[in-house]
Scaffold this motif. Structure first.
Motif, PDB file in Angstrom:
ATOM      1  N   GLU A  23      -3.016  -2.420  -4.280  1.00 33.94           N
ATOM      2  CA  GLU A  23      -2.250  -2.289  -5.422  1.00 33.94           C
ATOM      3  C   GLU A  23      -2.382  -0.951  -6.227  1.00 33.94           C
ATOM      4  O   GLU A  23      -1.411  -0.584  -6.342  1.00 33.94           O
ATOM      5  CB  GLU A  23      -2.474  -3.259  -6.087  1.00 33.94           C
ATOM      6  N   PHE A  24      -3.681  -0.519  -6.139  1.00 35.12           N
ATOM      7  CA  PHE A  24      -3.850   0.607  -6.839  1.00 35.12           C
ATOM      8  C   PHE A  24      -3.106   1.857  -6.285  1.00 35.12           C
ATOM      9  O   PHE A  24      -2.627   2.762  -6.763  1.00 35.12           O
ATOM     10  CB  PHE A  24      -5.394   0.975  -6.953  1.00 35.12           C
ATOM     11  N   LYS A  25      -3.426   1.922  -4.906  1.00 36.92           N
ATOM     12  CA  LYS A  25      -2.809   2.902  -4.079  1.00 36.92           C
ATOM     13  C   LYS A  25      -1.275   2.584  -4.282  1.00 36.92           C
ATOM     14  O   LYS A  25      -0.420   3.850  -4.382  1.00 36.92           O
ATOM     15  CB  LYS A  25      -3.295   2.700  -2.568  1.00 36.92           C
ATOM     16  N   GLN A  26      -0.491   1.734  -4.207  1.00 36.39           N
ATOM     17  CA  GLN A  26       0.976   1.717  -4.313  1.00 36.39           C
ATOM     18  C   GLN A  26       1.202   2.104  -5.636  1.00 36.39           C
ATOM     19  O   GLN A  26       2.598   2.539  -5.719  1.00 36.39           O
ATOM     20  CB  GLN A  26       1.187  -0.084  -4.136  1.00 36.39           C
ATOM     21  N   ARG A  27       0.432   2.110  -6.732  1.00 32.82           N
ATOM     22  CA  ARG A  27       0.738   2.638  -7.788  1.00 32.82           C
ATOM     23  C   ARG A  27       0.492   4.270  -7.982  1.00 32.82           C
ATOM     24  O   ARG A  27       0.267   4.815  -9.039  1.00 32.82           O
ATOM     25  CB  ARG A  27       0.146   1.886  -9.175  1.00 32.82           C
ATOM     26  N   ASN A  28       0.402   4.763  -6.737  1.00 30.86           N
ATOM     27  CA  ASN A  28       0.088   6.396  -6.580  1.00 30.86           C
ATOM     28  C   ASN A  28      -1.156   6.484  -7.207  1.00 30.86           C
ATOM     29  O   ASN A  28      -1.655   7.767  -7.502  1.00 30.86           O
ATOM     30  CB  ASN A  28       1.182   6.972  -7.339  1.00 30.86           C
ATOM     31  N   GLY A  29      -2.117   5.649  -7.084  1.00 29.83           N
ATOM     32  CA  GLY A  29      -3.551   5.896  -7.386  1.00 29.83           C
ATOM     33  C   GLY A  29      -4.274   6.872  -6.157  1.00 29.83           C
ATOM     34  O   GLY A  29      -3.867   6.596  -5.014  1.00 29.83           O
ATOM     35  N   THR A  30      -5.475   7.471  -6.553  1.00 29.08           N
ATOM     36  CA  THR A  30      -5.987   8.143  -5.572  1.00 29.08           C
ATOM     37  C   THR A  30      -7.504   7.601  -5.307  1.00 29.08           C
ATOM     38  O   THR A  30      -8.119   7.460  -6.418  1.00 29.08           O
ATOM     39  CB  THR A  30      -5.944   9.742  -5.891  1.00 29.08           C
ATOM     40  N   LEU A  31      -7.674   7.249  -4.086  1.00 31.21           N
ATOM     41  CA  LEU A  31      -9.006   6.826  -3.718  1.00 31.21           C
ATOM     42  C   LEU A  31      -9.645   7.638  -2.978  1.00 31.21           C
ATOM     43  O   LEU A  31      -9.239   8.307  -1.939  1.00 31.21           O
ATOM     44  CB  LEU A  31      -8.677   5.265  -2.992  1.00 31.21           C
TER      45      LEU A  31
END
Length: 78
Positions: A23-31
């Motif tokens: 979900e974080f990635k779908q919100r354009n978060g960078t991991l």
């Protein structure tokens, strides 16, 4: 920055973490994930970087980087 976080906890906790990361990635978060858990890396990441002795040995699409890492590791005598 995540360092082997999915290696701890029970199965329910691990799946909750995986879902949060997706979900974080779908919100354009960078991991940035540090792991040798290839299935998790493939399931979460698009790109990967392989470091050897502190230097970039490979980078690109995650599945290709993992495949080349495994091929190199299988050639190491020992």
């Amino acid at each position: 920055l995540i360092d082997e976080v999915l290696a701890v906890g029970d199965a329910r906790f691990q799946e909750k973490c995986r879902q949060y990361l997706r979900e974080f990635k779908q919100r354009n978060g960078t991991l940035v994930i540090v792991s040798h858990n290839f299935p998790d890396l493939i399931g979460i990441c698009d790109e990967a970087m392989c470091l050897e002795l502190g230097r970039v040995a490979d980078q690109g699409p995650v599945e290709g980087v993992i495949s080349r890492y495994v091929a190199r590791a299988s050639k190491v005598p020992g």
